[in-house]
Write a protein that holds these residues in place. Structure first.
Motif, PDB file in Angstrom:
ATOM      1  N   TRP A   1       0.826  -1.204   0.000  1.00  0.00           N
ATOM      2  CA  TRP A   1       0.000   0.000   0.000  1.00  0.00           C
ATOM      3  C   TRP A   1       0.862   1.257   0.000  1.00  0.00           C
ATOM      4  O   TRP A   1       0.554   2.226  -0.708  1.00  0.00           O
ATOM      5  CB  TRP A   1      -0.921   0.008   1.219  1.00  0.00           C
ATOM      6  CG  TRP A   1      -1.840   1.195   1.252  1.00  0.00           C
ATOM      7  CD1 TRP A   1      -3.069   1.302   0.682  1.00  0.00           C
ATOM      8  CD2 TRP A   1      -1.574   2.467   1.873  1.00  0.00           C
ATOM      9  NE1 TRP A   1      -3.599   2.550   0.906  1.00  0.00           N
ATOM     10  CE2 TRP A   1      -2.703   3.283   1.628  1.00  0.00           C
ATOM     11  CE3 TRP A   1      -0.512   2.978   2.609  1.00  0.00           C
ATOM     12  CZ2 TRP A   1      -2.787   4.592   2.108  1.00  0.00           C
ATOM     13  CZ3 TRP A   1      -0.586   4.289   3.067  1.00  0.00           C
ATOM     14  CH2 TRP A   1      -1.710   5.081   2.819  1.00  0.00           C
ATOM     15  N   SER A   2       1.926   1.256   0.776  1.00  0.00           N
ATOM     16  CA  SER A   2       2.774   2.442   0.864  1.00  0.00           C
ATOM     17  C   SER A   2       3.459   2.742  -0.462  1.00  0.00           C
ATOM     18  O   SER A   2       3.664   3.907  -0.810  1.00  0.00           O
ATOM     19  CB  SER A   2       3.824   2.256   1.960  1.00  0.00           C
ATOM     20  OG  SER A   2       3.212   2.133   3.224  1.00  0.00           O
TER      21      SER A   2
ATOM     22  N   GLN B   1      -3.246  -4.145  12.529  1.00  0.00           N
ATOM     23  CA  GLN B   1      -2.541  -2.885  12.770  1.00  0.00           C
ATOM     24  C   GLN B   1      -2.106  -2.243  11.460  1.00  0.00           C
ATOM     25  O   GLN B   1      -2.201  -1.026  11.297  1.00  0.00           O
ATOM     26  CB  GLN B   1      -1.345  -3.141  13.675  1.00  0.00           C
ATOM     27  CG  GLN B   1      -1.724  -3.507  15.113  1.00  0.00           C
ATOM     28  CD  GLN B   1      -0.532  -3.970  15.915  1.00  0.00           C
ATOM     29  OE1 GLN B   1       0.295  -4.744  15.443  1.00  0.00           O
ATOM     30  NE2 GLN B   1      -0.434  -3.494  17.150  1.00  0.00           N
ATOM     31  N   ALA B   2      -1.618  -3.058  10.522  1.00  0.00           N
ATOM     32  CA  ALA B   2      -1.233  -2.511   9.221  1.00  0.00           C
ATOM     33  C   ALA B   2      -2.445  -1.944   8.501  1.00  0.00           C
ATOM     34  O   ALA B   2      -2.373  -0.881   7.867  1.00  0.00           O
ATOM     35  CB  ALA B   2      -0.581  -3.606   8.374  1.00  0.00           C
ATOM     36  N   ARG B   3      -3.577  -2.626   8.613  1.00  0.00           N
ATOM     37  CA  ARG B   3      -4.788  -2.152   7.941  1.00  0.00           C
ATOM     38  C   ARG B   3      -5.297  -0.857   8.554  1.00  0.00           C
ATOM     39  O   ARG B   3      -5.919  -0.047   7.855  1.00  0.00           O
ATOM     40  CB  ARG B   3      -5.854  -3.240   7.992  1.00  0.00           C
ATOM     41  CG  ARG B   3      -6.972  -3.080   6.973  1.00  0.00           C
ATOM     42  CD  ARG B   3      -7.619  -4.403   6.694  1.00  0.00           C
ATOM     43  NE  ARG B   3      -6.699  -5.322   6.043  1.00  0.00           N
ATOM     44  CZ  ARG B   3      -6.954  -6.622   5.889  1.00  0.00           C
ATOM     45  NH1 ARG B   3      -8.077  -7.136   6.352  1.00  0.00           N
ATOM     46  NH2 ARG B   3      -6.092  -7.401   5.265  1.00  0.00           N
ATOM     47  N   ALA B   4      -5.057  -0.658   9.834  1.00  0.00           N
ATOM     48  CA  ALA B   4      -5.450   0.612  10.447  1.00  0.00           C
ATOM     49  C   ALA B   4      -4.687   1.770   9.796  1.00  0.00           C
ATOM     50  O   ALA B   4      -5.239   2.857   9.594  1.00  0.00           O
ATOM     51  CB  ALA B   4      -5.178   0.574  11.948  1.00  0.00           C
ATOM     52  N   ILE B   5      -3.431   1.525   9.452  1.00  0.00           N
ATOM     53  CA  ILE B   5      -2.624   2.569   8.812  1.00  0.00           C
ATOM     54  C   ILE B   5      -3.042   2.757   7.357  1.00  0.00           C
ATOM     55  O   ILE B   5      -3.256   3.889   6.894  1.00  0.00           O
ATOM     56  CB  ILE B   5      -1.131   2.216   8.898  1.00  0.00           C
ATOM     57  CG1 ILE B   5      -0.697   2.125  10.362  1.00  0.00           C
ATOM     58  CG2 ILE B   5      -0.283   3.237   8.152  1.00  0.00           C
ATOM     59  CD1 ILE B   5       0.733   1.653  10.557  1.00  0.00           C
ATOM     60  N   THR B   6      -3.176   1.662   6.634  1.00  0.00           N
ATOM     61  CA  THR B   6      -3.494   1.775   5.210  1.00  0.00           C
ATOM     62  C   THR B   6      -4.890   2.332   4.993  1.00  0.00           C
ATOM     63  O   THR B   6      -5.100   3.209   4.139  1.00  0.00           O
ATOM     64  CB  THR B   6      -3.359   0.415   4.522  1.00  0.00           C
ATOM     65  OG1 THR B   6      -4.242  -0.533   5.133  1.00  0.00           O
ATOM     66  CG2 THR B   6      -1.934  -0.107   4.646  1.00  0.00           C
ATOM     67  N   PHE B   7      -5.854   1.839   5.741  1.00  0.00           N
ATOM     68  CA  PHE B   7      -7.207   2.367   5.578  1.00  0.00           C
ATOM     69  C   PHE B   7      -7.290   3.795   6.094  1.00  0.00           C
ATOM     70  O   PHE B   7      -8.048   4.608   5.549  1.00  0.00           O
ATOM     71  CB  PHE B   7      -8.222   1.486   6.305  1.00  0.00           C
ATOM     72  CG  PHE B   7      -9.651   1.888   6.034  1.00  0.00           C
ATOM     73  CD1 PHE B   7     -10.245   1.571   4.823  1.00  0.00           C
ATOM     74  CD2 PHE B   7     -10.385   2.597   6.968  1.00  0.00           C
ATOM     75  CE1 PHE B   7     -11.557   1.948   4.557  1.00  0.00           C
ATOM     76  CE2 PHE B   7     -11.695   2.979   6.706  1.00  0.00           C
ATOM     77  CZ  PHE B   7     -12.278   2.643   5.497  1.00  0.00           C
TER      78      PHE B   7
ATOM     79  N   ILE C   1      -2.985   8.627   7.934  1.00  0.00           N
ATOM     80  CA  ILE C   1      -1.886   7.706   8.222  1.00  0.00           C
ATOM     81  C   ILE C   1      -1.380   7.910   9.649  1.00  0.00           C
ATOM     82  O   ILE C   1      -1.113   6.945  10.377  1.00  0.00           O
ATOM     83  CB  ILE C   1      -0.744   7.910   7.210  1.00  0.00           C
ATOM     84  CG1 ILE C   1      -1.178   7.460   5.825  1.00  0.00           C
ATOM     85  CG2 ILE C   1       0.506   7.145   7.637  1.00  0.00           C
ATOM     86  CD1 ILE C   1      -0.165   7.763   4.733  1.00  0.00           C
ATOM     87  N   GLY C   2      -1.245   9.177  10.048  1.00  0.00           N
ATOM     88  CA  GLY C   2      -0.782   9.461  11.404  1.00  0.00           C
ATOM     89  C   GLY C   2      -1.727   8.919  12.453  1.00  0.00           C
ATOM     90  O   GLY C   2      -1.292   8.322  13.457  1.00  0.00           O
ATOM     91  N   ILE C   3      -3.029   9.097  12.251  1.00  0.00           N
ATOM     92  CA  ILE C   3      -4.009   8.586  13.215  1.00  0.00           C
ATOM     93  C   ILE C   3      -3.978   7.062  13.248  1.00  0.00           C
ATOM     94  O   ILE C   3      -4.002   6.438  14.316  1.00  0.00           O
ATOM     95  CB  ILE C   3      -5.414   9.096  12.865  1.00  0.00           C
ATOM     96  CG1 ILE C   3      -5.485  10.615  13.034  1.00  0.00           C
ATOM     97  CG2 ILE C   3      -6.468   8.413  13.740  1.00  0.00           C
ATOM     98  CD1 ILE C   3      -6.795  11.225  12.595  1.00  0.00           C
TER      99      ILE C   3
END
Length: 366
Positions: free
Chosen positions: A70-71, A122-128, A182-184
């Motif tokens: 995603w990044s 946790q990764a999905r929290a960042i990507t979404f 992304i920060g949140i």
């Protein structure tokens, strides 16, 4: 020292070195070859711990992979979005942005994943968070008219005021919104253990909230910016509510997906009804798929109420046997032939051959 104890000691050293697969093979060898040895009980305990460590490692690897993919894509988007936000007009600038954006996004994500091991949730929290923030930034700029200018255009029939959108402001809002998201997401991922199921439920909640927010706004005669605001607010409410309620609902990933698919099927069925009856009122045309999608979600929740328990039953030895004994009750089932490896004992080491397993009897004693 007996052979089982030697193998147990060697497996422990391999486990300490991080060679979990090799250690697992030795633990299983002890249980198969020396089930009555004193080391067998310790091997069984250590095997369970190794399996749990392996599951965690696999989850972290999956989360790392999702974040890297995603990044990289988000870096490519920034390679276009950032120059556009500054009003760049030269094609070379966008070419350079694409050339640099993808690798930069990949390298930053890899560095972050090395310092912060991530589960899939946790990764999905960042990507979404990044994706949702991009949408929210773009949408709220449209609602509050940041960068919108009003021009007076005069023609032969008179003068009128025309609003023109500033493309630079639109790209800037989308970029800033994504970075904030992304920060949140990173803050949430770092402060708590977000499961894959919880992240999936939250994602679906946001999407369904957006749909129902839009439909409700349309039925309430909202237009233009007000209608967009209703969709944005609906999505935020759906995201927040589902994220806070996910642990209480206890949905698995597969069940959450099935429920959402049922909602989509319901919405499409409503669209089919619209095509059949072709209502004259546009509100009726929107109301029908809104209601059928809601009914689809409700039906999905009901139809899948035993989904997770059935999945757990699949891990229970004998769950698909012809005759099952559970809790003192006898039940009949349909045995399913399954491919398996059959152990053949003979001179020397035992060997395995392909075969078919059919369970005739299974029992569970509490």
């Amino acid at each position: 020292m007996d052979t089982a104890a030697v193998l147990l000691d060697l497996a422990g050293k391999l486990e300490t070195e991080g060679r979990l697969e090799d250690a697992r093979l030795l633990y299983r060898l002890i249980l198969e070859r020396y089930p009555s040895a004193a080391a067998a009980a310790e091997a069984r305990l250590r095997l369970g711990l190794v399996d749990r460590r392996t599951d965690v490692a696999r989850a972290e690897q999956s989360g790392r992979t999702e974040l890297l993919v995603w990044s990289t894509l988000y870096g490519l988007w920034l390679g276009v979005g950032v120059p556009a936000a500054f009003g760049a007009e030269d094609a070379e600038v966008y070419g350079f942005g694409l050339l640099v954006g993808g690798p930069t996004g990949f390298l930053l994500a890899r560095s972050y994943a090395r310092r912060h091991p991530l589960s899939v949730g946790q990764a999905r929290a960042i990507t979404f968070g990044g994706t949702w923030g991009t949408w929210q930034g773009f949408g709220w700029r449209e609602v509050v008219d940041i960068g919108t200018e009003t021009e007076t255009v005069c023609l032969s029939g008179g003068c009128t005021e025309v609003e023109t959108d500033d493309a630079e402001a639109a790209f800037a809002a989308a970029v800033l919104g994504g970075l904030v998201g992304i920060g949140i997401g990173a803050a949430l991922a770092g402060s708590q253990d977000i499961t894959e199921a919880g992240a999936t439920v939250a994602n679906f909640g946001a999407l369904w909230g957006t749909w129902f927010g839009f439909a409700g706004g349309y039925l309430a005669d909202l237009e233009d910016d007000e209608l967009l605001a209703a969709a944005l607010v609906g999505g935020d409410v759906g995201l927040t509510y589902s994220a806070l309620s996910a642990s209480r609902w206890g949905f698995s990933v597969s069940r959450a997906r099935l429920i959402s698919v049922a909602g989509i099927a319901g919405g499409l069925a409503g669209a089919g009804i619209d095509l059949l009856i072709q209502p004259d009122d546009e509100k009726v045309a929107v109301l029908i798929p809104t209601l059928t999608s809601a009914l689809g979600l409700a039906a999905g929740v009901y139809w899948t109420r035993n989904h997770d328990s059935r999945r757990e039953g699949q891990d229970d030895p004998g769950a698909e046997a012809l005759i099952r004994l559970r809790g003192g009750r006898v039940a009949l089932g349909m045995p399913t032939p399954r491919p398996t490896l059959l152990r053949i004992d003979g001179p020397g080491m035992p060997r395995h051959a392909p075969g078919i397993r059919v369970e005739l009897f299974g029992a569970r004693f509490h």
